[in-house]
Design an enzyme around this catalytic site. Structure first.
Site, PDB file in Angstrom:
ATOM      1  N   SER A   1      -1.087  -7.136   7.040  1.00  0.00           N
ATOM      2  CA  SER A   1      -1.921  -6.182   6.300  1.00  0.00           C
ATOM      3  C   SER A   1      -1.184  -5.687   5.078  1.00  0.00           C
ATOM      4  O   SER A   1      -0.149  -5.032   5.177  1.00  0.00           O
ATOM      5  CB  SER A   1      -2.276  -4.980   7.190  1.00  0.00           C
ATOM      6  OG  SER A   1      -2.784  -3.943   6.382  1.00  0.00           O
TER       7      SER A   1
ATOM      8  N   ARG B   1     -19.234  -6.470  -0.100  1.00  0.00           N
ATOM      9  CA  ARG B   1     -19.075  -7.933  -0.062  1.00  0.00           C
ATOM     10  C   ARG B   1     -20.277  -8.607   0.607  1.00  0.00           C
ATOM     11  O   ARG B   1     -20.646  -9.725   0.257  1.00  0.00           O
ATOM     12  CB  ARG B   1     -17.771  -8.310   0.630  1.00  0.00           C
ATOM     13  CG  ARG B   1     -16.572  -7.681  -0.081  1.00  0.00           C
ATOM     14  CD  ARG B   1     -15.309  -8.463   0.054  1.00  0.00           C
ATOM     15  NE  ARG B   1     -14.177  -7.661  -0.402  1.00  0.00           N
ATOM     16  CZ  ARG B   1     -13.779  -7.567  -1.662  1.00  0.00           C
ATOM     17  NH1 ARG B   1     -14.406  -8.232  -2.612  1.00  0.00           N
ATOM     18  NH2 ARG B   1     -12.742  -6.810  -1.984  1.00  0.00           N
TER      19      ARG B   1
ATOM     20  N   ARG C   1      -3.144  -0.069  -7.298  1.00  0.00           N
ATOM     21  CA  ARG C   1      -1.687   0.043  -7.324  1.00  0.00           C
ATOM     22  C   ARG C   1      -1.172   0.499  -8.694  1.00  0.00           C
ATOM     23  O   ARG C   1      -0.195   1.239  -8.770  1.00  0.00           O
ATOM     24  CB  ARG C   1      -1.071  -1.303  -6.915  1.00  0.00           C
ATOM     25  CG  ARG C   1      -1.265  -1.588  -5.422  1.00  0.00           C
ATOM     26  CD  ARG C   1      -1.193  -3.071  -5.132  1.00  0.00           C
ATOM     27  NE  ARG C   1      -1.109  -3.387  -3.716  1.00  0.00           N
ATOM     28  CZ  ARG C   1      -2.162  -3.464  -2.885  1.00  0.00           C
ATOM     29  NH1 ARG C   1      -3.376  -3.237  -3.331  1.00  0.00           N
ATOM     30  NH2 ARG C   1      -1.986  -3.775  -1.608  1.00  0.00           N
TER      31      ARG C   1
ATOM     32  N   LYS D   1     -13.368  -3.949   8.925  1.00  0.00           N
ATOM     33  CA  LYS D   1     -13.481  -3.788   7.463  1.00  0.00           C
ATOM     34  C   LYS D   1     -14.582  -2.761   7.168  1.00  0.00           C
ATOM     35  O   LYS D   1     -14.941  -1.986   8.036  1.00  0.00           O
ATOM     36  CB  LYS D   1     -13.762  -5.147   6.814  1.00  0.00           C
ATOM     37  CG  LYS D   1     -12.604  -6.136   6.945  1.00  0.00           C
ATOM     38  CD  LYS D   1     -11.382  -5.666   6.178  1.00  0.00           C
ATOM     39  CE  LYS D   1     -10.220  -6.627   6.310  1.00  0.00           C
ATOM     40  NZ  LYS D   1      -8.994  -6.079   5.693  1.00  0.00           N
TER      41      LYS D   1
ATOM     42  N   GLY E   1     -10.575   1.893   1.847  1.00  0.00           N
ATOM     43  CA  GLY E   1      -9.464   1.813   2.793  1.00  0.00           C
ATOM     44  C   GLY E   1      -8.122   1.705   2.083  1.00  0.00           C
ATOM     45  O   GLY E   1      -7.117   2.260   2.542  1.00  0.00           O
TER      46      GLY E   1
ATOM     47  N   ASP F   1     -11.020 -11.240   2.642  1.00  0.00           N
ATOM     48  CA  ASP F   1     -12.214 -10.596   2.073  1.00  0.00           C
ATOM     49  C   ASP F   1     -13.294 -11.605   1.675  1.00  0.00           C
ATOM     50  O   ASP F   1     -14.427 -11.223   1.407  1.00  0.00           O
ATOM     51  CB  ASP F   1     -11.829  -9.766   0.834  1.00  0.00           C
ATOM     52  CG  ASP F   1     -10.974  -8.565   1.213  1.00  0.00           C
ATOM     53  OD1 ASP F   1     -11.058  -8.114   2.366  1.00  0.00           O
ATOM     54  OD2 ASP F   1     -10.217  -8.080   0.341  1.00  0.00           O
TER      55      ASP F   1
ATOM     56  N   LYS G   1      -9.457  -5.288  -7.930  1.00  0.00           N
ATOM     57  CA  LYS G   1      -9.471  -3.988  -7.239  1.00  0.00           C
ATOM     58  C   LYS G   1      -8.102  -3.669  -6.628  1.00  0.00           C
ATOM     59  O   LYS G   1      -7.608  -2.550  -6.766  1.00  0.00           O
ATOM     60  CB  LYS G   1     -10.553  -4.069  -6.158  1.00  0.00           C
ATOM     61  CG  LYS G   1     -10.762  -2.851  -5.332  1.00  0.00           C
ATOM     62  CD  LYS G   1     -12.128  -2.904  -4.674  1.00  0.00           C
ATOM     63  CE  LYS G   1     -12.156  -3.615  -3.337  1.00  0.00           C
ATOM     64  NZ  LYS G   1     -11.438  -2.914  -2.279  1.00  0.00           N
ATOM     65  N   SER G   2      -7.499  -4.647  -5.976  1.00  0.00           N
ATOM     66  CA  SER G   2      -6.205  -4.389  -5.324  1.00  0.00           C
ATOM     67  C   SER G   2      -5.139  -4.020  -6.355  1.00  0.00           C
ATOM     68  O   SER G   2      -4.350  -3.095  -6.159  1.00  0.00           O
ATOM     69  CB  SER G   2      -5.732  -5.623  -4.556  1.00  0.00           C
ATOM     70  OG  SER G   2      -6.528  -5.812  -3.416  1.00  0.00           O
TER      71      SER G   2
HETATM   72  C1  S3P Z   1      -6.202  -4.902   0.465  1.00  0.00           C
HETATM   73  C2  S3P Z   1      -5.775  -5.482   1.619  1.00  0.00           C
HETATM   74  C3  S3P Z   1      -6.679  -6.079   2.621  1.00  0.00           C
HETATM   75  C4  S3P Z   1      -8.060  -6.309   2.049  1.00  0.00           C
HETATM   76  C5  S3P Z   1      -8.556  -5.141   1.253  1.00  0.00           C
HETATM   77  C6  S3P Z   1      -7.620  -4.838   0.099  1.00  0.00           C
HETATM   78  C7  S3P Z   1      -5.204  -4.333  -0.450  1.00  0.00           C
HETATM   79  O1  S3P Z   1      -6.795  -5.206   3.727  1.00  0.00           O
HETATM   80  O2  S3P Z   1      -8.981  -6.616   3.072  1.00  0.00           O
HETATM   81  O3  S3P Z   1      -9.844  -5.388   0.733  1.00  0.00           O
HETATM   82  O4  S3P Z   1      -5.535  -4.074  -1.632  1.00  0.00           O
HETATM   83  O5  S3P Z   1      -4.065  -4.132  -0.027  1.00  0.00           O
HETATM   84  P1  S3P Z   1      -5.710  -5.213   4.928  1.00  0.00           P
HETATM   85  O6  S3P Z   1      -4.409  -4.864   4.373  1.00  0.00           O
HETATM   86  O7  S3P Z   1      -6.189  -4.171   5.894  1.00  0.00           O
HETATM   87  O8  S3P Z   1      -5.783  -6.584   5.499  1.00  0.00           O
END
Ligand code: S3P
Length: 450
Positions: free
Chosen positions: A183, A406, A42, A359, A111, A332, A37-38
């Site tokens: 973060s 989650r 991007r 979260k 988020g 996570d 997902k991350s």
């Molecule tokens: C993420 C960063 C984390 C993580 C989120 C995905 C990302 O959050 O908890 O699920 O893809 O950059 P934080 O940057 O707020 O810690």
């Protein structure tokens, strides 16, 4: 999805889904994961501002990455996701080719979409409004808006600091930011703004967070350097090369199977094509320290990220301590690691994880509340949890995901471990990051929708 949170008001819509999992017996087989997902967020965001067409294989059709695609379309980006073969093509608009959105950009439950977009939009000469579901609207955004204002953007939130947000880009100046909490979302937002800023943007964190943004920006030709917990980018960047890559399997998703396979006696699961970026694999270190039998096989590299296959076998676990610089590497995964700790001999302590409270839900409160319902001996602390493990001591019964993907999956794994029928309300929340999760559980253990 995301229809219930302990903090936000309920939203109108269909009644949340419930699933009953009838666990029992060893788990055996091979698991394919959704794309990370991350990484997926991007590739889409950066592809949108590249010069030329990006082609991304393994792009997941999960709720959160789809929220990013929806917002990019709102900014005038032409893209196409073929869900059948999981290929995303993005026609890059260039760094200055996005257009003012006609409507609110709906970030859904995501988020990462909202915070990374704030950084990107800080560099655009127009006004954008971002919002999302009740959970996302209750999450703190000052952590990203304040440093963007310091760089020269206009940015405001509701009086409680949450969305809807308004961003209007300005002439940005490179700035040094010292983040009070590690973060990757905030760091990435500031690096995206740094693409447009004059001079050097420096972001330093108390501990290293995931570095996918840095890896991709470097591959695309940005002047970016990382050393320890500090990243620097020099702007304004003139142009970014498009991306051609494959999104690796999501390590966070793999952890559910690592815990299931380790905790159910006699199991053997092989998880293929797992992203092994060391900023993400803290849960592997913790599970191994607990005595889990996990092999890392066929280590290789794909799309600028390390990848491997993982094999986990049932083992007896012992308690451990999780805190400090390890926390951003597994933030996570803490709910499902807490579940693993219920099966470990001794007292496991999670600390330095106060971020869990902001979260998709307050994951300290929801994890403790739901695992207790299933008979776990677990208590909340201000910044973590204490778990007194009792191998084999979990029961079944009723539980609730609180609309948190989650947590939904953690409870599904709890059912596999206890071997007793467990009902999970609002189980569909899993599709935010793992749409095929219940189907795969079904293939390993009988399951029914009620
Ligand atoms: C993420 C960063 C984390 C993580 C989120 C995905 C990302 O959050 O908890 O699920 O893809 O950059 P934080 O940057 O707020 O810690």
């Amino acid at each position: 999805m995301g229809t219930k949170t302990p903090t936000g008001p309920a939203e109108p819509g269909p009644l949340p889904s419930a699933r009953t999992v009838h666990g029992g017996g060893p788990l055996r087989g091979a698991i394919r994961l959704p794309g990370d997902k991350s990484v997926a967020h991007r590739t889409a965001l950066l592809g949108a501002i590249a010069e030329g067409e990006s082609r991304i294989e393994g792009f997941p059709s999960s709720g959160d990455p789809l929220s990013t695609l929806r917002c990019l379309r709102g900014l005038g980006v032409t893209l196409r996701l073929s869900e059948a073969d999981a290929v995303l093509t993005v026609r890059g608009a260039g760094l200055h080719g996005l257009t003012e959105p006609e409507d609110v950009l709906d970030c859904g439950n995501s988020g990462t979409t909202m915070r990374l977009l704030c950084g990107l939009l800080a560099g655009q000469p127009f006004r954008s409004v971002l919002s999302g579901d009740a959970s996302l609207r209750s999450r703190p955004m000052a952590r990203v808006l304040e440093p963007l204002r310091a760089m020269g953007a206009e940015a405001s939130a509701r009086s409680n600091g949450g969305a809807p947000l308004m961003i209007r880009g300005g002439a940005l100046a490179g700035t040094t930011h010292r983040l009070p909490v590690a973060s990757a979302q905030v760091k990435s937002a500031l690096l995206l703004a740094g693409l447009y800023a004059t001079g050097e943007t420096i972001v330093s964190e108390p501990a290293r967070s995931r570095d996918h943004t840095e890896r991709m920006l470097r591959a695309m030709g940005a002047d970016i350097a990382a050393e320890g917990t500090e990243v620097r980018i020099r702007g304004p960047v003139r142009a970014l090369r498009p991306l051609t890559m494959r999104v690796p399997g999501d390590f966070s998703a793999a952890t559910f199977w690592l815990v299931a396979g380790a905790c159910v006696p006699g199991s053997e699961l092989t998880i293929t094509d797992v992203g092994m970026n060391p900023t993400r694999t803290g849960a592997l270190d913790v599970l191994r320290a607990m005595g889990a039998n996990i092999e890392v096989l066929a280590e290789r590299e794909a799309g600028g990220e390390p990848v491997a296959d993982l094999r986990v076998r049932g083992s007896s676990l012992r308690a451990t301590e999780v805190g400090g610089a390890l926390v951003p590497r597994l933030i996570d995964e803490i709910p499902v690691l807490a579940l693993a700790a219920t099966q470990a001999e001794g007292r496991t302590v999670f600390r330095d994880a106060g971020e869990l409270r902001v979260k998709e839900t307050d994951r300290i409160a929801t994890t403790v509340g739901e695992l207790r319902k299933l008979g776990a001996d677990i208590e909340a602390t201000a910044d973590g949890m204490i778990v007194r493990g009792r191998p084999g001591g979990l029961g079944g019964g009723g539980s609730d995901s609180h609309g948190d993907h989650r947590l939904a999956m953690t409870l599904g794994v709890a059912a596999l471990i206890s071997g007793r029928p467990t009902t999970i309300d609002d189980a569909d929340a899993a599709s935010i990051s793992y749409p095929s999760f219940w189907e795969q559980i079904d293939a390993l253990a009988p399951i029914g929708a009620t």
